[in-house]
Design a protein around this motif. Structure first.
Motif, PDB file in Angstrom:
ATOM      1  N   PRO A  64      16.681   6.959   6.431  1.00  0.00           N
ATOM      2  CA  PRO A  64      17.601   5.598   6.561  1.00  0.00           C
ATOM      3  C   PRO A  64      17.819   4.793   5.458  1.00  0.00           C
ATOM      4  O   PRO A  64      18.820   4.195   5.368  1.00  0.00           O
ATOM      5  N   LEU A  65      17.027   4.586   4.471  1.00  0.00           N
ATOM      6  CA  LEU A  65      17.007   3.686   3.552  1.00  0.00           C
ATOM      7  C   LEU A  65      18.075   4.190   2.612  1.00  0.00           C
ATOM      8  O   LEU A  65      18.932   3.515   1.963  1.00  0.00           O
ATOM      9  N   ALA A  66      18.045   5.717   2.344  1.00  0.00           N
ATOM     10  CA  ALA A  66      19.134   6.317   1.375  1.00  0.00           C
ATOM     11  C   ALA A  66      20.263   6.408   2.108  1.00  0.00           C
ATOM     12  O   ALA A  66      21.524   5.969   1.284  1.00  0.00           O
ATOM     13  N   GLN A  67      20.343   6.596   3.431  1.00  0.00           N
ATOM     14  CA  GLN A  67      21.979   6.315   3.825  1.00  0.00           C
ATOM     15  C   GLN A  67      22.388   5.052   3.940  1.00  0.00           C
ATOM     16  O   GLN A  67      23.488   4.931   3.847  1.00  0.00           O
ATOM     17  N   TYR A  68      21.723   3.975   4.080  1.00  0.00           N
ATOM     18  CA  TYR A  68      21.992   2.731   4.110  1.00  0.00           C
ATOM     19  C   TYR A  68      22.534   2.469   2.488  1.00  0.00           C
ATOM     20  O   TYR A  68      23.657   1.906   2.265  1.00  0.00           O
ATOM     21  N   PHE A  69      21.844   2.910   1.532  1.00  0.00           N
ATOM     22  CA  PHE A  69      22.111   2.581   0.157  1.00  0.00           C
ATOM     23  C   PHE A  69      23.560   3.338  -0.133  1.00  0.00           C
ATOM     24  O   PHE A  69      24.661   2.782  -0.540  1.00  0.00           O
ATOM     25  N   GLN A  83      15.634  -4.651   7.542  1.00  0.00           N
ATOM     26  CA  GLN A  83      16.782  -5.559   7.576  1.00  0.00           C
ATOM     27  C   GLN A  83      17.468  -5.395   6.277  1.00  0.00           C
ATOM     28  O   GLN A  83      16.928  -5.010   5.018  1.00  0.00           O
ATOM     29  N   PRO A  84      18.873  -5.613   6.040  1.00  0.00           N
ATOM     30  CA  PRO A  84      19.582  -5.470   4.984  1.00  0.00           C
ATOM     31  C   PRO A  84      19.191  -6.102   3.850  1.00  0.00           C
ATOM     32  O   PRO A  84      19.119  -5.746   2.572  1.00  0.00           O
ATOM     33  N   GLU A  85      18.519  -7.499   3.880  1.00  0.00           N
ATOM     34  CA  GLU A  85      18.071  -8.231   2.601  1.00  0.00           C
ATOM     35  C   GLU A  85      16.851  -7.779   2.184  1.00  0.00           C
ATOM     36  O   GLU A  85      16.561  -7.791   1.118  1.00  0.00           O
ATOM     37  N   ASP A  86      16.158  -6.947   3.050  1.00  0.00           N
ATOM     38  CA  ASP A  86      14.815  -6.126   2.529  1.00  0.00           C
ATOM     39  C   ASP A  86      15.183  -4.732   1.859  1.00  0.00           C
ATOM     40  O   ASP A  86      14.604  -4.702   0.876  1.00  0.00           O
ATOM     41  N   ILE A  87      16.317  -4.188   2.414  1.00  0.00           N
ATOM     42  CA  ILE A  87      16.691  -2.982   1.731  1.00  0.00           C
ATOM     43  C   ILE A  87      17.353  -3.235   0.310  1.00  0.00           C
ATOM     44  O   ILE A  87      16.969  -2.350  -0.590  1.00  0.00           O
ATOM     45  N   THR A  88      18.099  -4.171   0.125  1.00  0.00           N
ATOM     46  CA  THR A  88      18.900  -4.310  -0.898  1.00  0.00           C
ATOM     47  C   THR A  88      18.065  -5.427  -1.800  1.00  0.00           C
ATOM     48  O   THR A  88      18.446  -5.425  -3.135  1.00  0.00           O
ATOM     49  N   GLY A  89      17.018  -5.893  -1.456  1.00  0.00           N
ATOM     50  CA  GLY A  89      16.005  -6.558  -2.337  1.00  0.00           C
ATOM     51  C   GLY A  89      15.274  -5.959  -3.099  1.00  0.00           C
ATOM     52  O   GLY A  89      15.462  -4.609  -3.433  1.00  0.00           O
ATOM     53  N   GLN A  90      14.223  -6.761  -3.997  1.00  0.00           N
ATOM     54  CA  GLN A  90      13.419  -6.170  -4.893  1.00  0.00           C
ATOM     55  C   GLN A  90      12.534  -4.879  -4.481  1.00  0.00           C
ATOM     56  O   GLN A  90      12.691  -3.524  -4.964  1.00  0.00           O
ATOM     57  N   PHE A 149      13.300  -0.900  -5.352  1.00  0.00           N
ATOM     58  CA  PHE A 149      12.480  -0.006  -6.103  1.00  0.00           C
ATOM     59  C   PHE A 149      12.031   1.237  -5.719  1.00  0.00           C
ATOM     60  O   PHE A 149      11.969   2.186  -6.211  1.00  0.00           O
ATOM     61  N   VAL A 150      11.965   1.169  -3.919  1.00  0.00           N
ATOM     62  CA  VAL A 150      11.781   2.469  -3.366  1.00  0.00           C
ATOM     63  C   VAL A 150      12.846   3.221  -3.409  1.00  0.00           C
ATOM     64  O   VAL A 150      12.607   4.572  -3.944  1.00  0.00           O
ATOM     65  N   PHE A 171       0.786  -1.143   0.003  1.00  0.00           N
ATOM     66  CA  PHE A 171       0.077   0.080  -0.204  1.00  0.00           C
ATOM     67  C   PHE A 171       0.913   1.197   0.111  1.00  0.00           C
ATOM     68  O   PHE A 171       0.603   2.142  -0.618  1.00  0.00           O
ATOM     69  N   LEU A 172       1.788   1.319   0.759  1.00  0.00           N
ATOM     70  CA  LEU A 172       2.697   2.364   0.782  1.00  0.00           C
ATOM     71  C   LEU A 172       3.594   2.726  -0.534  1.00  0.00           C
ATOM     72  O   LEU A 172       3.663   3.924  -0.904  1.00  0.00           O
ATOM     73  N   ILE A 173       3.805   1.487  -1.097  1.00  0.00           N
ATOM     74  CA  ILE A 173       4.519   1.657  -2.406  1.00  0.00           C
ATOM     75  C   ILE A 173       3.670   2.262  -3.503  1.00  0.00           C
ATOM     76  O   ILE A 173       3.871   3.401  -4.002  1.00  0.00           O
TER      77      ILE A 173
END
Length: 404
Positions: free
Chosen positions: A211-216, A188-195, A199-200, A158-160
């Motif tokens: 935080p997602l961008a900083q992890y990237f 989780q790293p596997e969620d952030i780097t996953g599909q 996409f996000v 929904f958020l996507i």
């Protein structure tokens, strides 16, 4: 092989699929009002393989039967004049292709969607019909998303979907808020780097501090191990662009901008290109901090890094400092920059609007320094050059009068 979308557009009325109306969007909306039906809009892009794959599906009888019974339909090529008028009128943009918009008979946007491509023709047909059914459901269509979000719905998909909708309607503030919520879910790293995470990051992220961008940016090698290098670079560039030109773009410090410049280098962008893309934002940050000497030093560093700056670059930056600097500590550099600009000028630029602009800014700088003779000299020079360039002389005459 599917045929080109344009070819299909020409023969659609001979098929049993969706009947797309001719004319512009306003004419189509007027017809929809007369028959009290919502409007379906397909936006496609020439050369887009997903759009070409969709085209024959829209000509299927089952798709035509559903859409012709429930909607007045119209299609537009993304780069056409009709598309530009549609975007301006409805305040929308195109995050990806193909793209569906649905409007009620009054012209209010009620739903947006992106049809997913299927290898099975029957599944593809059902996918397209499902989008239309969703648009007809007040509780499911994207028009209901603000209320769902406000009530606490934080489902990932929904958020996507809400993020894609917010991007399409150019609501950057809401997109930032949605990305903040996504950053709380994808941890989780596997969620952030996953599909879903990628996409996000590549399609929705507009906040470098998320935080997602900083992890990237801190784990680029992880992303490159799972995704194509060009896609990783594209995602990083998109994050930085949408951050700097989004709602928080004027809130970043010099240190923030410098860090972004370093991250650009880690993406594979050359130092000179990274500096060129971020220079104005970096100068803005210095001037917001009332650090004019810092801005001057940064521009001079940039001049050494990119020694082939053109006349237009110097004319623009001189105007920039004259208009935005909070104090006059930059003025001593203006004759130096002007000399560099004149040296860089091409023969055909000697009597150009750009040259007239450089002389005007130099005159203004000398006026601020209290050097009346030099101010008058270059005011006369800018007027003479503007006349030769056959420009509107209003602002040049005003400068001549100003420095008398």
């Amino acid at each position: 092989m599917f045929q080109n979308h344009h070819v299909h557009a020409q023969v659609t009325k001979l098929k049993s699929g969706i009947r797309f109306e001719a004319g512009d969007f306003k004419a189509v909306l007027a017809k929809a009002r007369n028959v009290n039906k919502p409007v379906f809009v397909e936006v496609y892009l020439t050369g887009c393989p997903h759009c070409d794959a969709l085209a024959p599906v829209l000509e299927e009888k089952a798709v035509g039967d559903f859409y012709n019974a429930n909607f007045i339909s119209w299609k537009t090529e993304a780069n056409s004049k009709e598309s530009a008028a549609f975007q301006k009128d409805k305040g929308v943009t195109y995050p990806e292709f193909p793209l569906f918009f649905f409007f009620d008979a009054n012209g209010d946007l009620i739903h947006t969607s992106n049809p997913a491509e299927h290898t099975s023709r029957q599944e593809f047909i059902q996918e397209v019909i499902t989008h239309g059914k969703t648009a007809l459901s007040p509780l499911q269509r994207t028009g209901s998303y603000p209320a769902r979000f406000a009530s606490g719905d934080r489902n990932l998909m929904f958020l996507i979907g809400y993020g894609k909708y917010s991007k399409a309607v150019k609501d950057q503030q809401k997109l930032t808020e949605i990305n903040s919520e996504l950053g709380k879910i994808l941890v989780q790293p596997e969620d952030i780097t996953g599909q879903a995470g990628f996409f996000v990051l590549s399609r929705l992220m507009n906040d470098y501090r998320n935080p997602l961008a900083q992890y990237f940016f801190g784990h680029l090698d992880e992303f490159k191990s799972k995704h194509a290098a060009k896609d990783v670079q594209g995602a990083g560039e998109a994050i930085l662009y949408h951050t700097l030109y989004g709602p928080a773009g004027d809130s970043f410090s010099v240190d923030d901008i410098e860090k972004m410049r370093m991250d650009m280098g880690r993406l594979g962008i050359s130092p000179a290109d990274a500096s060129a893309r971020l220079l104005i934002k970096e100068l803005d940050a210095y001037l917001r901090a009332k650090n004019t000497p810092g801005a001057v030093n940064r521009f001079n560093e940039y001049r050494k890094q990119v020694p082939n700056l053109a006349l237009a670059d110097y004319a623009y930056l001189m105007k920039y400092f004259n208009e935005k600097a909070p104090d006059q500590s930059y003025l001593a550099e203006m004759p130096v920059w002007a000399a560099a600009g004149l040296k860089a000028a091409k023969k055909e630029e000697q009597n150009s609007k750009i040259m007239a602009g450089l002389y005007l800014e130099l005159s203004e700088a000398y006026h601020k320094m209290g050097h009346k003779d030099e101010a008058k000299k270059y005011a006369g020079q800018c007027l003479q050059t503007a006349k030769a360039a056959k420009e509107d002389l209003t602002k040049y005459n005003q400068q001549v009068a100003r420095v008398q």
